[in-house]
Write a protein that holds these residues in place. Sequence first.
Motif, PDB file in Angstrom:
ATOM      1  N   PHE B 166       0.819  -1.228   0.000  1.00 23.55           N
ATOM      2  CA  PHE B 166       0.000   0.000   0.000  1.00 23.55           C
ATOM      3  C   PHE B 166       0.849   1.273   0.000  1.00 23.55           C
ATOM      4  N   ALA B 167       2.160   1.047  -0.173  1.00 20.22           N
ATOM      5  CA  ALA B 167       3.016   2.248  -0.119  1.00 20.22           C
ATOM      6  C   ALA B 167       2.856   3.085  -1.374  1.00 20.22           C
ATOM      7  N   ASN B 168       3.105   4.371  -1.227  1.00 22.53           N
ATOM      8  CA  ASN B 168       3.101   5.336  -2.327  1.00 22.53           C
ATOM      9  C   ASN B 168       1.783   5.372  -3.119  1.00 22.53           C
ATOM     10  N   ILE B 169       0.714   5.143  -2.496  1.00 22.74           N
ATOM     11  CA  ILE B 169      -0.607   5.253  -3.148  1.00 22.74           C
ATOM     12  C   ILE B 169      -1.180   6.618  -2.802  1.00 22.74           C
ATOM     13  N   ASN B 170      -1.636   7.323  -3.867  1.00 19.54           N
ATOM     14  CA  ASN B 170      -2.242   8.622  -3.620  1.00 19.54           C
ATOM     15  C   ASN B 170      -3.723   8.406  -3.343  1.00 19.54           C
ATOM     16  N   PHE B 171      -4.063   8.296  -2.059  1.00 19.96           N
ATOM     17  CA  PHE B 171      -5.447   7.991  -1.681  1.00 19.96           C
ATOM     18  C   PHE B 171      -6.381   9.140  -2.027  1.00 19.96           C
ATOM     19  N   ASN B 172      -5.821  10.348  -1.971  1.00 18.74           N
ATOM     20  CA  ASN B 172      -6.666  11.515  -2.237  1.00 18.74           C
ATOM     21  C   ASN B 172      -7.198  11.500  -3.676  1.00 18.74           C
ATOM     22  N   SER B 173      -6.273  11.078  -4.624  1.00 16.30           N
ATOM     23  CA  SER B 173      -6.708  11.024  -6.036  1.00 16.30           C
ATOM     24  C   SER B 173      -7.753   9.924  -6.235  1.00 16.30           C
ATOM     25  N   ILE B 174      -7.595   8.825  -5.513  1.00 17.03           N
ATOM     26  CA  ILE B 174      -8.583   7.728  -5.594  1.00 17.03           C
ATOM     27  C   ILE B 174      -9.940   8.231  -5.106  1.00 17.03           C
ATOM     28  N   PHE B 175      -9.891   8.982  -3.915  1.00 19.25           N
ATOM     29  CA  PHE B 175     -11.157   9.507  -3.354  1.00 19.25           C
ATOM     30  C   PHE B 175     -11.821  10.463  -4.330  1.00 19.25           C
ATOM     31  N   ASN B 176     -10.951  11.255  -5.010  1.00 20.93           N
ATOM     32  CA  ASN B 176     -11.522  12.246  -5.937  1.00 20.93           C
ATOM     33  C   ASN B 176     -12.159  11.588  -7.174  1.00 20.93           C
ATOM     34  N   ASN B 177     -11.629  10.379  -7.597  1.00 23.45           N
ATOM     35  CA  ASN B 177     -12.155   9.691  -8.780  1.00 23.45           C
ATOM     36  C   ASN B 177     -13.382   8.822  -8.483  1.00 23.45           C
ATOM     37  N   LEU B 178     -13.658   8.650  -7.222  1.00 21.45           N
ATOM     38  CA  LEU B 178     -14.828   7.835  -6.861  1.00 21.45           C
ATOM     39  C   LEU B 178     -16.106   8.616  -7.119  1.00 21.45           C
ATOM     40  N   SER B 179     -17.170   7.882  -7.631  1.00 23.07           N
ATOM     41  CA  SER B 179     -18.470   8.538  -7.809  1.00 23.07           C
ATOM     42  C   SER B 179     -19.174   8.604  -6.463  1.00 23.07           C
ATOM     43  N   ASP B 180     -20.202   9.443  -6.383  1.00 17.80           N
ATOM     44  CA  ASP B 180     -20.939   9.601  -5.126  1.00 17.80           C
ATOM     45  C   ASP B 180     -21.558   8.286  -4.674  1.00 17.80           C
ATOM     46  N   GLU B 181     -21.994   7.485  -5.687  1.00 22.83           N
ATOM     47  CA  GLU B 181     -22.638   6.201  -5.347  1.00 22.83           C
ATOM     48  C   GLU B 181     -21.618   5.234  -4.746  1.00 22.83           C
ATOM     49  N   ASP B 182     -20.382   5.178  -5.422  1.00 21.34           N
ATOM     50  CA  ASP B 182     -19.314   4.319  -4.880  1.00 21.34           C
ATOM     51  C   ASP B 182     -18.924   4.731  -3.470  1.00 21.34           C
ATOM     52  N   PHE B 183     -18.859   6.074  -3.305  1.00 26.45           N
ATOM     53  CA  PHE B 183     -18.454   6.621  -2.005  1.00 26.45           C
ATOM     54  C   PHE B 183     -19.449   6.218  -0.918  1.00 26.45           C
ATOM     55  N   ASP B 184     -20.761   6.338  -1.250  1.00 28.17           N
ATOM     56  CA  ASP B 184     -21.810   5.983  -0.283  1.00 28.17           C
ATOM     57  C   ASP B 184     -21.765   4.497   0.034  1.00 28.17           C
ATOM     58  N   GLY B 185     -21.476   3.642  -1.089  1.00 25.02           N
ATOM     59  CA  GLY B 185     -21.418   2.200  -0.895  1.00 25.02           C
ATOM     60  C   GLY B 185     -20.300   1.815   0.045  1.00 25.02           C
ATOM     61  N   LEU B 186     -19.115   2.413  -0.201  1.00 24.68           N
ATOM     62  CA  LEU B 186     -17.955   2.139   0.684  1.00 24.68           C
ATOM     63  C   LEU B 186     -18.246   2.581   2.126  1.00 24.68           C
ATOM     64  N   TYR B 187     -18.851   3.741   2.273  1.00 21.66           N
ATOM     65  CA  TYR B 187     -19.132   4.309   3.581  1.00 21.66           C
ATOM     66  C   TYR B 187     -20.060   3.391   4.379  1.00 21.66           C
ATOM     67  N   SER B 188     -21.135   2.903   3.684  1.00 20.55           N
ATOM     68  CA  SER B 188     -22.104   2.052   4.402  1.00 20.55           C
ATOM     69  C   SER B 188     -21.496   0.677   4.703  1.00 20.55           C
ATOM     70  N   GLU B 189     -20.598   0.191   3.793  1.00 17.70           N
ATOM     71  CA  GLU B 189     -19.924  -1.077   4.063  1.00 17.70           C
ATOM     72  C   GLU B 189     -18.986  -0.988   5.264  1.00 17.70           C
ATOM     73  N   LEU B 190     -18.270   0.153   5.343  1.00 15.39           N
ATOM     74  CA  LEU B 190     -17.355   0.358   6.478  1.00 15.39           C
ATOM     75  C   LEU B 190     -18.128   0.418   7.794  1.00 15.39           C
ATOM     76  N   ILE B 191     -19.248   1.100   7.794  1.00 12.20           N
ATOM     77  CA  ILE B 191     -20.050   1.219   9.018  1.00 12.20           C
ATOM     78  C   ILE B 191     -20.578  -0.149   9.435  1.00 12.20           C
ATOM     79  N   SER B 192     -21.059  -0.924   8.424  1.00 14.99           N
ATOM     80  CA  SER B 192     -21.655  -2.230   8.761  1.00 14.99           C
ATOM     81  C   SER B 192     -20.595  -3.209   9.265  1.00 14.99           C
ATOM     82  N   LYS B 193     -19.315  -3.078   8.763  1.00 20.58           N
ATOM     83  CA  LYS B 193     -18.243  -3.988   9.200  1.00 20.58           C
ATOM     84  C   LYS B 193     -17.526  -3.476  10.454  1.00 20.58           C
ATOM     85  N   LYS B 194     -17.871  -2.248  10.935  1.00 22.42           N
ATOM     86  CA  LYS B 194     -17.237  -1.648  12.140  1.00 22.42           C
ATOM     87  C   LYS B 194     -15.725  -1.689  11.993  1.00 22.42           C
ATOM     88  N   PHE B 195     -15.248  -1.221  10.821  1.00 24.47           N
ATOM     89  CA  PHE B 195     -13.827  -1.284  10.532  1.00 24.47           C
ATOM     90  C   PHE B 195     -13.068  -0.354  11.464  1.00 24.47           C
TER      91      PHE B 195
END
Lengths: 181, 195
Positions: B166-195
């Motif tokens: 996971f080194a040298n990954i630009n997470f900010n650019s990944i976040f910026n390329n995500l659509s709102d739907e993907d973002f919401d899906g990831l967010y709800s998955e994280l909450i449900s898994k209590k990551f």
Amino acid sequence: MADTSDDLELVESYVKGDESAFNRIALKYQQRIYWHARRMTGNHLDADEVVQEVLLVMYRKLKGFEFKSSLYTWIYRITTTRSINFIKRRAVKELFSLEDSNKDFQSGNIDILNDIENKEEIEKLEKILQKVPAKQREVFILRAIDGMSYEEISEITGKSIGGLKSNYFHALKKITEMMNR
Amino acid sequence: MKTDDKIRKYLDGELIPEELSAFEKEMENSPELKMSIENFRSTIKSYRDISSSDLQKNYFNNIIPEFRKSIEKKSKKSFSPAYAFGSIFVIIITAAIIFFMNKDGSEIQESNDVFAENMLGNEIIIYLSSDYSNYDLLDEDDFIIDSLLSSELNLSAANFDLQYDFANINFNSIFNNLSDEDFDGLYSELISKKF
């Protein structure tokens, strides 16, 4: 003894605000104040200073005078106290050489005695009197010269009659010895 | 009774009649005692005579006027050097104490006053009501966050024996390329898994 008949009247007038009443009191007693101060201090200049001090004290305190003693006794008490204080101050000044060493000479020249013939004798007596301790001198003056009773002297000085009699005779013996040398 | 005491009482007239006659007899028999009594009397007389000396009347006429003059002088004497010096000293000391006590406080107050003077009225209101919730992270901050997140993911992958770097990954650019739907899906998955 002084004529004290109108003292009450004079003091009352002064208390009521009559300034001339103070002048009359001062005029009545000024010679007695002067002589007592002169015998205590031994010369005219010092006596003159004490007279002015006594008048000032009288002027300030007369309004509170309650006639617990006679005015005459009260004035003598002030004069005696002021004279003794003056003698103490003078002794301190002489000790620290603040006083002019020619004071005796000066005071001899400045005098108000008209009696030129007896001047020498008077100065001799005054000098002898100065050689007696102030407390004994005080009693000697009041008793032998002013002719006061021991009761009056006790009222003025606040000393016991027995002590006054003893002091008086000690002073008389010393002075007589010095006069006959 | 001692001789001195008897002499004093005799001179003062205090001896009672019996004592007086006995003392007078003693004096007749003792020339010395008689002489000393005469000397004492002579001393007293000499001093009493001084009191009748003639004095300059002018002096006594001037005692009261002199006294009145000195009283007037004292009442007119409004300036007392000792009082004046004392007052000046007290004023100087008081002023010095006040000056030193307020020195630090006045400096702070002074800088605040300068700052306030350099801002306009509206600027002061905005300055005082600033909200830091809209503060945007700078590029340097993004890099720090990326590296922190990379190291955290690498540590987690090692714990679960995963072969990902996971080194040298630009997470900010990944976040910026995500659509709102993907973002919401990831967010709800994280909450449900209590990551």
